[in-house]
Each structure stands twice: as structure tokens, then as C-alpha cells.
Design a protein around this motif. Structure first.
Motif, PDB file in Angstrom:
ATOM      1  N   VAL A 196      29.650   3.900  97.733  1.00 20.17           N
ATOM      2  CA  VAL A 196      29.031   5.691  98.124  1.00 20.17           C
ATOM      3  C   VAL A 196      27.993   5.258  97.034  1.00 20.17           C
ATOM      4  O   VAL A 196      27.361   4.654  96.041  1.00 20.17           O
ATOM      5  CB  VAL A 196      29.718   6.219  96.713  1.00 20.17           C
ATOM      6  N   LYS A 197      27.021   5.474  97.329  1.00 18.74           N
ATOM      7  CA  LYS A 197      25.401   6.232  96.952  1.00 18.74           C
ATOM      8  C   LYS A 197      24.918   7.687  96.934  1.00 18.74           C
ATOM      9  O   LYS A 197      25.895   8.589  97.878  1.00 18.74           O
ATOM     10  CB  LYS A 197      24.439   4.976  97.903  1.00 18.74           C
ATOM     11  N   PHE A 198      24.166   7.984  96.059  1.00 14.87           N
ATOM     12  CA  PHE A 198      24.018   8.975  95.758  1.00 14.87           C
ATOM     13  C   PHE A 198      22.629   9.226  95.292  1.00 14.87           C
ATOM     14  O   PHE A 198      22.462   8.856  94.344  1.00 14.87           O
ATOM     15  CB  PHE A 198      24.667  10.075  94.600  1.00 14.87           C
ATOM     16  N   GLY A 199      21.845  10.307  96.121  1.00 11.95           N
ATOM     17  CA  GLY A 199      20.819  11.535  95.780  1.00 11.95           C
ATOM     18  C   GLY A 199      19.759  10.220  96.170  1.00 11.95           C
ATOM     19  O   GLY A 199      20.075   9.578  96.775  1.00 11.95           O
ATOM     20  N   PRO A 200      18.532  10.491  96.168  1.00  9.55           N
ATOM     21  CA  PRO A 200      17.353  10.405  96.981  1.00  9.55           C
ATOM     22  C   PRO A 200      17.096   8.612  96.552  1.00  9.55           C
ATOM     23  O   PRO A 200      16.887   7.430  97.346  1.00  9.55           O
ATOM     24  CB  PRO A 200      16.137  10.839  96.280  1.00  9.55           C
ATOM     25  N   ASN A 201      17.638   7.842  95.268  1.00  9.00           N
ATOM     26  CA  ASN A 201      17.349   7.064  95.096  1.00  9.00           C
ATOM     27  C   ASN A 201      18.754   6.225  94.802  1.00  9.00           C
ATOM     28  O   ASN A 201      18.232   4.809  94.711  1.00  9.00           O
ATOM     29  CB  ASN A 201      16.469   7.075  93.213  1.00  9.00           C
TER      30      ASN A 201
ATOM     31  N   SER B 116      18.517  20.288  97.838  1.00  6.72           N
ATOM     32  CA  SER B 116      19.795  19.709  97.792  1.00  6.72           C
ATOM     33  C   SER B 116      20.224  18.032  97.581  1.00  6.72           C
ATOM     34  O   SER B 116      18.877  18.001  97.407  1.00  6.72           O
ATOM     35  CB  SER B 116      20.275  19.923  99.160  1.00  6.72           C
ATOM     36  N   ALA B 117      21.468  17.524  97.824  1.00 11.90           N
ATOM     37  CA  ALA B 117      21.302  15.939  97.561  1.00 11.90           C
ATOM     38  C   ALA B 117      22.422  15.721  98.249  1.00 11.90           C
ATOM     39  O   ALA B 117      23.193  16.693  98.274  1.00 11.90           O
ATOM     40  CB  ALA B 117      21.211  15.213  95.934  1.00 11.90           C
TER      41      ALA B 117
END
Length: 112
Positions: free
Chosen positions: A43-48, A87-88
Motif C-alpha cells: 500500500v502507498k498513500f498520498g501524493p508521495n 483529497s488523498a
């Protein structure tokens, strides 16, 4: 598209991009998706594309509906949330390789 809940139990989902803490994000189990099948390390989260801060998730009923959900924690700084973002998003895979993705609303604070 899966259902996620940033900061389960709170609304609006307030994030201070300057915070050095972690933000909990729940991947919710629904009638059509079992969140316990998600590989937390994918899992990867957010813009980065932040990775789970503790290198694991935990299973709990995050929204009180009787279904077990997957709760992950992400470092606020690592996520790359900017002031004004509304949003994210999250992406990842199940243990069988099925791609998943979802997003939730956020409100940024501490931006002056």
C-alpha cells in the motif's frame, strides 16, 4: 475502487501537512471487498506514495459495522500532502495481486 476512511471516526479529516505524526487510514471491508486480503506492504498513500509507517497494518472493525477492516498508519511528512489539497488517495494490492485504489476527502490546516 475500494472504500477508505482517513482518520476513522472523525470528519472532516483534518491534516496538518507540517505535522511530524502519523495518520491512520482504514481500508474498509464491504459486501463486495474483504480488506483483510490487502497486503499492507504493497500500500502507498498520498501524493508521495508513502509506505506504512510501522511496516504492518492491524485488523479491527474501524467503522463499527461488524466487518473487519485493515488500518494502516502513514507518516504525515512522507505522504506529501500540501496545503489546499482536498483529497488523498491510496493504492496497493491484495495478497493475490489484485490492484486496489481508493480516496477520501481531507481538510488541511496549519498552512499560514
Amino acid at each position: 475502487m475500494i472504500t477508505i476512511d482517513i482518520k476513522p471516526g472523525s470528519f472532516p479529516n483534518i491534516i496538518n501537512p507540517k505535522s511530524k505524526g502519523v495518520i491512520p487510514v482504514a481500508i474498509l471491508t464491504t459486501n463486495t471487498f474483504d480488506a483483510t486480503t490487502v497486503d499492507p506492504l504493497s500500500v502507498k498513500f498520498g501524493p508521495n506514495g508513502a509506505m506504512e509507517a510501522h511496516r504492518r497494518g492491524h485488523i479491527e472493525d474501524a467503522n463499527g459495522d461488524g466487518y473487519l477492516d485493515l488500518v494502516l498508519h502513514f507518516g504525515t511528512q512522507a505522504m506529501g500532502i500540501q496545503c489546499g489539497n482536498t483529497s488523498a488517495s491510496l493504492t496497493g494490492n491484495t495478497f493475490t495481486g489484485q490492484a486496489i485504489g481508493g480516496s477520501d476527502s481531507i481538510k488541511t490546516v496549519g498552512c499560514k
